[in-house]
Design a protein around this motif. Structure first.
Motif, PDB file in Angstrom:
ATOM      1  N   ARG A  57      78.312  19.574 -58.639  1.00 18.26           N
ATOM      2  CA  ARG A  57      77.590  18.943 -57.530  1.00 18.26           C
ATOM      3  C   ARG A  57      76.091  18.897 -57.795  1.00 18.26           C
ATOM      4  N   MET A  58      75.542  19.950 -58.400  1.00 17.35           N
ATOM      5  CA  MET A  58      74.108  19.954 -58.709  1.00 17.35           C
ATOM      6  C   MET A  58      73.765  18.888 -59.740  1.00 17.35           C
ATOM      7  N   HIS A  62      73.546  16.886 -55.483  1.00 18.39           N
ATOM      8  CA  HIS A  62      73.825  17.468 -54.167  1.00 18.39           C
ATOM      9  C   HIS A  62      73.550  18.963 -54.220  1.00 18.39           C
ATOM     10  N   LYS A  63      72.849  19.486 -53.187  1.00 17.01           N
ATOM     11  CA  LYS A  63      72.477  20.891 -53.223  1.00 17.01           C
ATOM     12  C   LYS A  63      73.216  21.724 -52.187  1.00 17.01           C
ATOM     13  N   THR A  64      74.199  21.159 -51.514  1.00 18.23           N
ATOM     14  CA  THR A  64      75.005  21.924 -50.557  1.00 18.23           C
ATOM     15  C   THR A  64      76.462  21.866 -50.989  1.00 18.23           C
ATOM     16  N   TRP A  65      77.277  22.705 -50.368  1.00 18.48           N
ATOM     17  CA  TRP A  65      78.687  22.770 -50.744  1.00 18.48           C
ATOM     18  C   TRP A  65      79.425  21.488 -50.399  1.00 18.48           C
ATOM     19  N   PHE A  66      79.213  20.977 -49.199  1.00 15.56           N
ATOM     20  CA  PHE A  66      79.936  19.789 -48.763  1.00 15.56           C
ATOM     21  C   PHE A  66      78.962  18.825 -48.090  1.00 15.56           C
ATOM     22  N   GLY A  67      79.309  17.583 -48.052  1.00 13.80           N
ATOM     23  CA  GLY A  67      78.478  16.593 -47.382  1.00 13.80           C
ATOM     24  C   GLY A  67      77.378  16.080 -48.284  1.00 13.80           C
TER      25      GLY A  67
END
Length: 69
Positions: A57-58, A62-67
């Motif tokens: 994800r990184m 994206h820096k959060t688990w979901f969304g």
């Protein structure tokens, strides 16, 4: 305290157990091994999986688990 001092000597039993050539690793020889190791393996692979998931994800930004960020 007399139960601790006068209990059975288990050293010969454990020497026979751990020096037996049965193809098992030392940490898998006792009856409690599965009880202790399976939760450890579960936590280990959960941490590795979570790390790989978040690394992917990184890479995508994206820096959060979901969304979405």
């Amino acid at each position: 305290m007399a139960g601790f001092v006068y209990r059975e000597n288990r050293v010969p039993h454990y020497q026979r157990l751990f020096q037996r050539h049965d193809g098992l690793r030392q940490w898998n020889k006792t009856p409690r091994s599965k009880i202790l190791l399976y939760p450890y393996y579960l936590g280990l692979w959960t941490a590795v999986g979570g790390t790989m998931f978040m690394m992917g994800r990184m890479v995508l930004g994206h820096k959060t688990w979901f969304g979405k960020d």
